[in-house]
Design an enzyme around this catalytic site. Structure first.
Site, PDB file in Angstrom:
ATOM      1  N   ASN A   1       0.958  -1.332   0.029  1.00  9.82           N
ATOM      2  CA  ASN A   1      -0.184  -0.086   0.082  1.00  9.82           C
ATOM      3  C   ASN A   1       0.674   1.238   0.076  1.00  9.82           C
ATOM      4  OD1 ASN A   1       0.704  -0.554   2.786  1.00  9.82           O
ATOM      5  ND2 ASN A   1      -1.261   0.236   3.690  1.00  9.82           N
TER       6      ASN A   1
ATOM      7  N   GLU B   1     -11.132  -4.825   8.661  1.00  9.71           N
ATOM      8  CA  GLU B   1     -10.407  -3.673   8.066  1.00  9.71           C
ATOM      9  C   GLU B   1     -10.924  -3.481   6.562  1.00  9.71           C
ATOM     10  OE1 GLU B   1      -6.234  -4.353   7.826  1.00  9.71           O
ATOM     11  OE2 GLU B   1      -5.682  -2.583   8.147  1.00  9.71           O
TER      12      GLU B   1
ATOM     13  N   LYS C   1      12.059  -7.528   1.421  1.00  8.93           N
ATOM     14  CA  LYS C   1      11.191  -8.391   0.567  1.00  8.93           C
ATOM     15  C   LYS C   1       9.913  -7.659   0.509  1.00  8.93           C
ATOM     16  CE  LYS C   1       8.167 -10.868   0.358  1.00  8.93           C
ATOM     17  NZ  LYS C   1       7.071 -10.575  -0.567  1.00  8.93           N
ATOM     18  N   PRO C   2       9.838  -6.904  -0.743  1.00 10.42           N
ATOM     19  CA  PRO C   2       8.880  -6.215  -1.112  1.00 10.42           C
ATOM     20  C   PRO C   2       7.514  -6.883  -1.327  1.00 10.42           C
ATOM     21  CG  PRO C   2      10.361  -5.968  -2.709  1.00 10.42           C
ATOM     22  CD  PRO C   2      10.784  -6.907  -1.940  1.00 10.42           C
TER      23      PRO C   2
ATOM     24  N   GLU D   1       4.323  -4.400  12.322  1.00 11.17           N
ATOM     25  CA  GLU D   1       3.333  -3.097  12.258  1.00 11.17           C
ATOM     26  C   GLU D   1       2.347  -3.868  11.391  1.00 11.17           C
ATOM     27  OE1 GLU D   1       3.436  -0.169  12.939  1.00 11.17           O
ATOM     28  OE2 GLU D   1       5.726   0.213  13.686  1.00 11.17           O
ATOM     29  N   LEU D   2       1.027  -3.985  11.972  1.00 16.40           N
ATOM     30  CA  LEU D   2       0.157  -4.837  11.507  1.00 16.40           C
ATOM     31  C   LEU D   2      -1.370  -3.983  11.216  1.00 16.40           C
ATOM     32  CD1 LEU D   2       0.959  -7.793  13.817  1.00 16.40           C
ATOM     33  CD2 LEU D   2       1.768  -7.344  11.655  1.00 16.40           C
TER      34      LEU D   2
ATOM     35  N   CYS E   1      -3.281   1.475   6.831  1.00 17.67           N
ATOM     36  CA  CYS E   1      -3.461   0.879   8.045  1.00 17.67           C
ATOM     37  C   CYS E   1      -3.893   2.021   9.031  1.00 17.67           C
ATOM     38  CB  CYS E   1      -2.230   0.170   8.450  1.00 17.67           C
ATOM     39  SG  CYS E   1      -0.869   1.246   8.542  1.00 17.67           S
TER      40      CYS E   1
HETATM   41  P1  NAP Z   1       0.074  -8.978   3.735  1.00 23.61           P
HETATM   42  O1  NAP Z   1      -0.608  -9.932   2.826  1.00 23.61           O
HETATM   43  O2  NAP Z   1       0.338  -9.349   5.158  1.00 23.61           O
HETATM   44  O3  NAP Z   1       1.537  -8.924   3.053  1.00 23.61           O
HETATM   45  C1  NAP Z   1       2.488  -8.035   3.661  1.00 23.61           C
HETATM   46  C2  NAP Z   1       3.794  -8.798   2.953  1.00 23.61           C
HETATM   47  O4  NAP Z   1       4.020 -10.035   3.710  1.00 23.61           O
HETATM   48  C3  NAP Z   1       4.107  -9.000   1.406  1.00 23.61           C
HETATM   49  O5  NAP Z   1       5.370  -8.700   1.042  1.00 23.61           O
HETATM   50  C4  NAP Z   1       3.481 -10.163   1.441  1.00 23.61           C
HETATM   51  O6  NAP Z   1       4.247 -11.002   0.263  1.00 23.61           O
HETATM   52  C5  NAP Z   1       4.442 -11.018   2.628  1.00 23.61           C
HETATM   53  N1  NAP Z   1       3.956 -12.208   3.052  1.00 23.61           N
HETATM   54  C6  NAP Z   1       2.692 -12.775   2.919  1.00 23.61           C
HETATM   55  N2  NAP Z   1       2.563 -13.885   3.357  1.00 23.61           N
HETATM   56  C7  NAP Z   1       3.786 -14.290   3.909  1.00 23.61           C
HETATM   57  C8  NAP Z   1       4.331 -15.427   4.416  1.00 23.61           C
HETATM   58  N3  NAP Z   1       3.851 -16.645   4.880  1.00 23.61           N
HETATM   59  N4  NAP Z   1       5.609 -15.298   4.879  1.00 23.61           N
HETATM   60  C9  NAP Z   1       6.383 -14.182   4.577  1.00 23.61           C
HETATM   61  N5  NAP Z   1       6.012 -13.163   3.943  1.00 23.61           N
HETATM   62  C10 NAP Z   1       4.644 -13.073   3.489  1.00 23.61           C
HETATM   63  O7  NAP Z   1      -0.303  -7.605   3.764  1.00 23.61           O
HETATM   64  P2  NAP Z   1      -0.798  -6.695   2.575  1.00 23.61           P
HETATM   65  O8  NAP Z   1      -2.046  -7.172   1.874  1.00 23.61           O
HETATM   66  O9  NAP Z   1       0.333  -6.546   1.454  1.00 23.61           O
HETATM   67  O10 NAP Z   1      -0.860  -5.256   3.051  1.00 23.61           O
HETATM   68  C11 NAP Z   1      -1.938  -4.675   3.886  1.00 23.61           C
HETATM   69  C12 NAP Z   1      -1.926  -5.020   5.184  1.00 23.61           C
HETATM   70  O11 NAP Z   1      -0.741  -4.315   5.730  1.00 23.61           O
HETATM   71  C13 NAP Z   1      -3.131  -4.578   6.063  1.00 23.61           C
HETATM   72  O12 NAP Z   1      -3.696  -5.349   7.077  1.00 23.61           O
HETATM   73  C14 NAP Z   1      -2.633  -2.907   6.778  1.00 23.61           C
HETATM   74  O13 NAP Z   1      -3.095  -2.630   7.774  1.00 23.61           O
HETATM   75  C15 NAP Z   1      -1.251  -3.504   6.830  1.00 23.61           C
HETATM   76  N6  NAP Z   1      -0.421  -2.382   7.003  1.00 23.61           N
HETATM   77  C16 NAP Z   1       0.167  -2.040   8.337  1.00 23.61           C
HETATM   78  C17 NAP Z   1       0.932  -0.774   8.601  1.00 23.61           C
HETATM   79  C18 NAP Z   1       1.533  -0.452   9.995  1.00 23.61           C
HETATM   80  O14 NAP Z   1       2.286   0.201   9.901  1.00 23.61           O
HETATM   81  N7  NAP Z   1       0.609  -0.874  11.007  1.00 23.61           N
HETATM   82  C19 NAP Z   1       1.328  -0.053   7.373  1.00 23.61           C
HETATM   83  C20 NAP Z   1       0.725  -0.616   6.113  1.00 23.61           C
HETATM   84  C21 NAP Z   1       0.071  -1.661   6.095  1.00 23.61           C
HETATM   85  P3  NAP Z   1       3.217 -10.906  -1.165  1.00 23.61           P
HETATM   86  O15 NAP Z   1       2.993  -9.769  -1.692  1.00 23.61           O
HETATM   87  O16 NAP Z   1       4.142 -11.965  -1.977  1.00 23.61           O
HETATM   88  O17 NAP Z   1       1.909 -11.818  -0.568  1.00 23.61           O
END
Ligand code: NAP
Length: 485
Positions: free
Chosen positions: A159, A390, A182-183, A258-259, A292
Site C-alpha cells: 500500500n 479492516e 522483501k517487498p 506493524e500490523l 492501515c
Molecule cells: P500481507 O498480505 O500481510 O503482506 C505483507 C507482506 O508479507 C508482503 O510482502 C507479502 O508478500 C508478505 N507475506 C505474505 N505471506 C507471507 C508469509 N507466509 N511469509 C512471509 N511473507 C509473507 O499484507 P498486504 O495485503 O500486503 O498489506 C495490507 C496490510 O498491511 C493491511 O492489513 C494493513 O493494515 C497493513 N499495514 C500495516 C501498517 C502499519 O504500519 N501498521 C502499514 C501499512 C500496511 P506477497 O506480496 O508476495 O504476498
C-alpha cells in the site's frame, strides 16, 4: 519528465544483491500489473530460497564494516539517498502510481514522506547514546552501550511501496545494520529503484539487498531459520504477522510488527463539524482508503450525526474524481487487485443486507481496472462485518452514539489498536478520550497523523515496535551492559 515506457525500461527488474542486479537462480520471473487496467507492466525476477541465502551471505559479509563505519559517514550516505529520491521524486511517484494504482498527488505525498525517513535517520545516526554511572552500591561502574543488532530482514506491504520500506531501511542503516528487503509481490519496482539509487549514493555493496518473489513464505523461511539473521521487521496484515511471529519463535528472533488497523473516528457533539468532515475526508480517502491508518468506522454523536453524514456525502460528491491514478484529474485511483475489489464490495453488501443505507457510491463501475467509488453508509447495524474488519477501501460506515462513555467504548470495541481519531473542542475531553483510547496513536482534531519525527506503531493486535521518531532506531540496536571496577 520521463514517459511511462521509458521509466519502466529504466527500472531494474532483477534481484538486487551485493550492490548489483542479478538474475534469480533458474531465471524465473513473475508479472507486475497495473491496477488501473489489469495489464502487465513488466516482469521481475522471482527469487528462490537459494537467492535468499545469497542475499544473507552478502548482508553478513558487509555487516562488520558497515557497523564500524563512522556514524557521521553513514548519516551522510543516508542524506545523499534523501537528496537523490527528492531529485527523482516524479519518477518514484509515477512508478508507484503505475504499480499500486494510487492517484499521482498521493504518490507525490508518499515520496516526500518516504524520503524523509532517510533525512530524519541521517540525523539520528549520530545520536545513538549509551550511559555511564557509578553503581549506587559503590561496588563499581556501569557502562551501557548500544550496538547494531546485525543483519535484518524487512518484509513490506504494497500500500505504500516506498515509505513502508524507508521507515525500516533508514533506521536500520543509521544504526549500523545491514538489511534484506522483501517487498510485496504486487509492487516490487519501487524498492528495486530505491536499491539502485542507494548504491549510486555510495551505500557499500551488500548493505541493502532486495528480493522480489511470488512465493514469500518459501523464500523467507531459510532466512528465519538461519542464525546469522538477527532481526525481522514486518509491515502487513495481522494474519501474516502472527504466522511470522510463530516462525520467529523457534530462534527467538527479535521482531517488530506493524500490523492491521481498524481505526475509529469519533466526533463529539461539541466538535467543529466542518473541520471533522475535512479530517474525515483525509482519514478515509488518503491512499484511497488503503492505509492501515485509514478511519474504518465513524462514531458520531447523535446530535450532529445527520449534519456530519450529509456534509461528508457532499464533500465526496464535489471533490472525488475516480479514475486511473496517472490521469491529472484523478483524486481516487483503483484498488490494488480484483481480490481487494471483491472484499470491499462484499463488506458493503453485507452491511446493506443487514440494514445499512448507501448515501453515496456503493457499486463498483464496470472494468477494466479495479475501481470502487467513495462510499458512505449510514444506519449501519452493530452486526455488520464492516465495523469489525479492516475495509482497506474508500468506504465510510457511520454509526451514532449518545454519551461520552458509549462513544469511547464503541471506539475501543476492536481487537486492533493502531490509531484513533477524535474531534472535540473541549480540551479536557480531548485529553480524557486520548488517554482512554486503546491505540498506539491518537489524532486530536486531525485526520492525518503520520510524521517521520513521531513514533508510529500499535497496541493489541496491531502489533508492537515503533517506527520513526527517536524510538525508531532503538528497534535496530541492542543494549550491552559493561561492568567496570
Ligand atoms: P500481507 O498480505 O500481510 O503482506 C505483507 C507482506 O508479507 C508482503 O510482502 C507479502 O508478500 C508478505 N507475506 C505474505 N505471506 C507471507 C508469509 N507466509 N511469509 C512471509 N511473507 C509473507 O499484507 P498486504 O495485503 O500486503 O498489506 C495490507 C496490510 O498491511 C493491511 O492489513 C494493513 O493494515 C497493513 N499495514 C500495516 C501498517 C502499519 O504500519 N501498521 C502499514 C501499512 C500496511 P506477497 O506480496 O508476495 O504476498
Amino acid at each position: 519528465m520521463v514517459s511511462e515506457r521509458e521509466l519502466l525500461e529504466s527500472v531494474p527488474t532483477q534481484l538486487w544483491i551485493g550492490g548489483r542486479p542479478v538474475d534469480a537462480t533458474g531465471a524465473g520471473t513473475f508479472p507486475v500489473h497495473n491496477p488501473a487496467t489489469g495489464e502487465v507492466l513488466t516482469h521481475v525476477a522471482d527469487a528462490t530460497p537459494e537467492d535468499a541465502l545469497r542475499a544473507l551471505d552478502a548482508a553478513v559479509a558487509a555487516q562488520d564494516a558497515w557497523a564500524a563505519t563512522p556514524a557521521r559517514e553513514r548519516g551522510e550516505i543516508l542524506r545523499a539517498v534523501f537528496e537523490r529520491i527528492t531529485a527523482r521524486a516524479e519518477e518514484f511517484a509515477l512508478l508507484m502510481t503505475l504499480e499500486m494504482g494510487k492517484a499521482l498527488p498521493e504518490s507525490r505525498n508518499e515520496v516526500r514522506y518516504g524520503a524523509e525517513f532517510f533525512r530524519w535517520f541521517s540525523e539520528e545516526a549520530a545520536r545513538v547514546h549509551g550511559r555511564y554511572l557509578h553503581a549506587p552500591s559503590g561496588t563499581g561502574r556501569i557502562m551501557v552501550h548500544k550496538q547494531p543488532v546485525g543483519p535484518c530482514l524487512a518484509i513490506t506491504p504494497w500500500n505504500f511501496p516506498l515509505a513502508m520500506g524507508t521507515r525500516k531501511i533508514g533506521p536500520a542503516l543509521a544504526a549500523g545494520c545491514t538489511m534484506i528487503v522483501k517487498p510485496a509481490s504486487a509492487t516490487p519496482l519501487t524498492m528495486l529503484l530505491l536499491a539502485q539509487l542507494c548504491s549510486e549514493a555510495g551505500l557499500p555493496d551488500g548493505v541493502l539487498s532486495v528480493l522480489t518473489s511470488s512465493h514469500s513464505g518459501a523464500v523467507t523461511q531459510p532466512l528465519l531459520d538461519d542464525s546469522r539473521l538477527r532481526k525481522l521487521t514486518f509491515t502487513g496484515s495481522t494474519e501474516v504477522g502472527k504466522k511470522l511471529v510463530e516462525k520467529s519463535a523457534n530462534r527467538l528472533l527479535r521482531t517488530s510488527m506493524e500490523l492491521g488497523g481498524n481505526a475509529p473516528f469519533v466526533v463529539f457533539a461539541d466538535a467543529d463539524v466542518d473541520a471533522a468532515v475535512q479530517g474525515a475526508m483525509l482519514a478515509k480517502l488518503r491512499n484511497g482508503g488503503e492505509a492501515c491508518t485509514a478511519a474504518n468506522r465513524f462514531h458520531v454523536h447523535n446530535s450532529v450525526l445527520e449534519e456530519f453524514t450529509t456534509k461528508l456525502v457532499e464533500a465526496m460528491e464535489s471533490s472525488v474524481r475516480l479514475g486511473p491514478g496517472a490521469d491529472p484529474d484523478t483524486t481516487l485511483g483503483p484498488l490494488i487487485n480484483e481480490e481487494q475489489l471483491r472484499t470491499v464490495g462484499d463488506l458493503v453488501d453485507d452491511a446493506v443486507a443487514k440494514g445499512a443505507r448507501v448515501r453515496i457510491g456503493g457499486k463498483a463501475p464496470d472494468g477494466p481496472g479495479w475501481f470502487y467509488p467513495a462510499t458512505v453508509l449510514s444506519d449501519v447495524p452493530p452486526q455488520a462485518r464492516i465495523l469489525r474488519e479492516e475495509v482497506f477501501g474508500p468506504v465510510a460506515p457511520i454509526v451514532g452514539f449518545d454519551t461520552e462513555e458509549q462513544g469511547l467504548a464503541a471506539a475501543n470495541d476492536t481487537e486492533f489498536g493502531l490509531v484513533s481519531y477524535v474531534y472535540t473542542r473541549d480540551l479536557d475531553r480531548a485529553l480524557r478520550i486520548a488517554e482512554g483510547l486503546e491505540s498506539g496513536m491518537v489524532g486530536v482534531n486531525r485526520g492525518v497523523i503520520s510524521d517521520p519525527a513521531a513514533p508510529f506503531g500499535g497496541v493489541k493486535e496491531s502489533g508492537f515496535g515503533r517506527e520513526g521518531g527517536t524510538e525508531g532506531i532503538e528497534e535496530y540496536l541492542s543494549t550491552k551492559y559493561i561492568a567496570l571496577t
